[in-house]
Design a protein around this motif. Structure first.
Motif, PDB file in Angstrom:
ATOM      1  N   LYS A   1      30.801  61.172  38.976  1.00  0.00           N
ATOM      2  CA  LYS A   1      29.954  60.371  38.092  1.00  0.00           C
ATOM      3  C   LYS A   1      29.301  59.203  38.824  1.00  0.00           C
ATOM      4  O   LYS A   1      28.493  58.494  38.273  1.00  0.00           O
TER       5      LYS A   1
ATOM      6  N   PRO B   1      16.257  61.326  44.090  1.00  0.00           N
ATOM      7  CA  PRO B   1      17.298  61.396  43.060  1.00  0.00           C
ATOM      8  C   PRO B   1      17.122  62.599  42.134  1.00  0.00           C
ATOM      9  O   PRO B   1      18.066  63.327  41.865  1.00  0.00           O
ATOM     10  N   ASN B   2      15.903  62.837  41.670  1.00  0.00           N
ATOM     11  CA  ASN B   2      15.621  63.947  40.769  1.00  0.00           C
ATOM     12  C   ASN B   2      15.874  65.292  41.438  1.00  0.00           C
ATOM     13  O   ASN B   2      16.416  66.202  40.843  1.00  0.00           O
TER      14      ASN B   2
ATOM     15  N   THR C   1      27.992  63.756  32.092  1.00  0.00           N
ATOM     16  CA  THR C   1      28.605  63.771  33.421  1.00  0.00           C
ATOM     17  C   THR C   1      27.884  62.840  34.377  1.00  0.00           C
ATOM     18  O   THR C   1      28.497  62.208  35.226  1.00  0.00           O
ATOM     19  N   LEU C   2      26.570  62.769  34.207  1.00  0.00           N
ATOM     20  CA  LEU C   2      25.781  62.002  35.164  1.00  0.00           C
ATOM     21  C   LEU C   2      25.813  60.510  34.905  1.00  0.00           C
ATOM     22  O   LEU C   2      25.630  59.722  35.820  1.00  0.00           O
ATOM     23  N   LEU C   3      26.048  60.131  33.662  1.00  0.00           N
ATOM     24  CA  LEU C   3      26.006  58.679  33.363  1.00  0.00           C
ATOM     25  C   LEU C   3      27.340  57.985  33.617  1.00  0.00           C
ATOM     26  O   LEU C   3      28.374  58.631  33.592  1.00  0.00           O
TER      27      LEU C   3
ATOM     28  N   PHE D   1       8.445  63.134  33.122  1.00  0.00           N
ATOM     29  CA  PHE D   1       9.035  62.624  34.354  1.00  0.00           C
ATOM     30  C   PHE D   1       7.934  62.111  35.251  1.00  0.00           C
ATOM     31  O   PHE D   1       6.898  62.757  35.398  1.00  0.00           O
TER      32      PHE D   1
ATOM     33  N   PRO E   1      21.855  59.118  42.432  1.00  0.00           N
ATOM     34  CA  PRO E   1      20.828  60.109  42.091  1.00  0.00           C
ATOM     35  C   PRO E   1      21.021  60.699  40.692  1.00  0.00           C
ATOM     36  O   PRO E   1      20.090  60.788  39.915  1.00  0.00           O
ATOM     37  N   ASN E   2      22.248  61.076  40.368  1.00  0.00           N
ATOM     38  CA  ASN E   2      22.546  61.660  39.074  1.00  0.00           C
ATOM     39  C   ASN E   2      22.276  60.678  37.939  1.00  0.00           C
ATOM     40  O   ASN E   2      21.741  61.032  36.912  1.00  0.00           O
ATOM     41  N   TYR E   3      22.692  59.452  38.156  1.00  0.00           N
ATOM     42  CA  TYR E   3      22.517  58.405  37.164  1.00  0.00           C
ATOM     43  C   TYR E   3      21.039  58.250  36.802  1.00  0.00           C
ATOM     44  O   TYR E   3      20.673  58.160  35.639  1.00  0.00           O
TER      45      TYR E   3
ATOM     46  N   GLU F   1      17.912  65.991  43.779  1.00  0.00           N
ATOM     47  CA  GLU F   1      19.360  66.233  43.892  1.00  0.00           C
ATOM     48  C   GLU F   1      19.930  66.786  42.582  1.00  0.00           C
ATOM     49  O   GLU F   1      20.721  67.720  42.566  1.00  0.00           O
ATOM     50  N   ALA F   2      19.512  66.178  41.478  1.00  0.00           N
ATOM     51  CA  ALA F   2      20.025  66.586  40.171  1.00  0.00           C
ATOM     52  C   ALA F   2      19.590  68.011  39.841  1.00  0.00           C
ATOM     53  O   ALA F   2      20.370  68.824  39.347  1.00  0.00           O
TER      54      ALA F   2
ATOM     55  N   THR G   1      24.065  65.060  30.783  1.00  0.00           N
ATOM     56  CA  THR G   1      23.876  63.643  30.498  1.00  0.00           C
ATOM     57  C   THR G   1      25.208  62.899  30.574  1.00  0.00           C
ATOM     58  O   THR G   1      25.321  61.852  31.202  1.00  0.00           O
TER      59      THR G   1
ATOM     60  N   ALA H   1      18.638  60.483  37.056  1.00  0.00           N
ATOM     61  CA  ALA H   1      18.145  61.653  36.331  1.00  0.00           C
ATOM     62  C   ALA H   1      18.597  61.628  34.872  1.00  0.00           C
ATOM     63  O   ALA H   1      17.830  61.907  33.954  1.00  0.00           O
ATOM     64  N   ALA H   2      19.860  61.247  34.671  1.00  0.00           N
ATOM     65  CA  ALA H   2      20.391  61.202  33.310  1.00  0.00           C
ATOM     66  C   ALA H   2      19.700  60.120  32.487  1.00  0.00           C
ATOM     67  O   ALA H   2      19.408  60.303  31.305  1.00  0.00           O
ATOM     68  N   LYS H   3      19.421  58.999  33.113  1.00  0.00           N
ATOM     69  CA  LYS H   3      18.717  57.907  32.437  1.00  0.00           C
ATOM     70  C   LYS H   3      17.362  58.385  31.950  1.00  0.00           C
ATOM     71  O   LYS H   3      16.938  58.081  30.838  1.00  0.00           O
ATOM     72  N   LYS H   4      16.683  59.159  32.792  1.00  0.00           N
ATOM     73  CA  LYS H   4      15.362  59.667  32.413  1.00  0.00           C
ATOM     74  C   LYS H   4      15.467  60.622  31.240  1.00  0.00           C
ATOM     75  O   LYS H   4      14.651  60.612  30.339  1.00  0.00           O
ATOM     76  N   LEU H   5      16.506  61.447  31.260  1.00  0.00           N
ATOM     77  CA  LEU H   5      16.728  62.399  30.173  1.00  0.00           C
ATOM     78  C   LEU H   5      16.927  61.650  28.859  1.00  0.00           C
ATOM     79  O   LEU H   5      16.408  62.034  27.815  1.00  0.00           O
TER      80      LEU H   5
END
Lengths: 156, 156
Positions: free
Chosen positions: B11, A15-16, A154-156, A8, B15-17, A18-19, A152, B19-23
């Motif tokens: 969704k 953003p991070n 849920t967040l996308l 990371f 912010p969540n988006y 928050e997650a 993953t 983090a998920a993208k990075k994952l």
């Protein structure tokens, strides 16, 4: 081998943050599985059969009142069964991990704390117990892997 | 028991988006562990000893060229050792999971794909292999649990 760190880009991005905050708010009780429980007098043979039937990595051992007495992993069972046919009829209390060596977690603790305990103590399953040591669940590295996926999805 | 869903509020939040993208960008090769490899002629006894010495959940079985031939889990070993003392001297190729039933992953695939495969196929370990079926690593639910922790630590 330890995982490499640093995938990371940094710690400062909002953003991070928050997650991660959301991840810390998920509690053990939100994702725990049903425990597979045997008695202290259950034989090794029956324990292995239960482990296969319920397809779990570890069994939780309780007394008559549902109080946690031990944990029995595939590793514990494999150690005693190899080259030892007499082990089949032995009761599980002879080979289980017992207090004070059982690593447990409570339902209101966060999944992050549960993951930390699993890694630090090198165990795949934590019994979820009440303040009175009653067995109420089980949380495993499978739950953690599913959580990573749900995160993953849920967040996308 | 399936994990409950819905611990994340929605969704749509950016912010969540992020983090998920990075994952999804983390690759298997970024977090994989060293594989513990035995030969097809290794005995069950020696395989169990190796499994305990290296403290892993599964062994990878290779031929002389380092090509993937099988996978041997604690579960596979427990199934054959229970009440069967003769199993100690049997070669592992008699009990290992073999192709086409081995679930594998390649180093450049994402960790999210690896987690998906583990959950869908109900396995704790995936051998990481090259396009030529050479064994180059191992990825497990322990790696996934560590990743969840690193994610939290790095992001906060």
């Amino acid at each position: 081998a330890k995982p490499k760190v640093g995938y990371f880009p940094g710690k400062s991005a909002l953003p991070n943050y928050e997650a991660a905050k959301k991840l810390e708010q998920i509690k053990v009780k939100d994702i725990q599985s049903i425990p597979v429980v045997v008695k202290e007098t259950t034989t090794i043979h029956d324990a292995v059969v239960t482990l296969f039937m319920d397809n779990v990595g570890s069994l939780v051992v309780s007394d008559e009142d549902g109080t946690l007495k031990g944990v029995l992993s595939r590793k514990d069972l494999l150690k005693v069964t190899l080259g030892n046919p007499a082990s089949s009829t032995m009761p599980v209390h002879l080979v289980m991990t017992r207090q004070p060596n059982i690593v447990t977690i409570q339902p209101d603790q966060s999944v992050v704390e549960a993951a930390k305990k699993m890694i630090e103590h090198d165990v795949d399953t934590l019994p979820v117990i009440s303040e009175k040591d009653e067995i109420i669940g089980r949380i495993t590295k499978t739950n953690m892997t599913r959580l990573l996926l749900d995160l993953t999805d849920t967040l996308l």
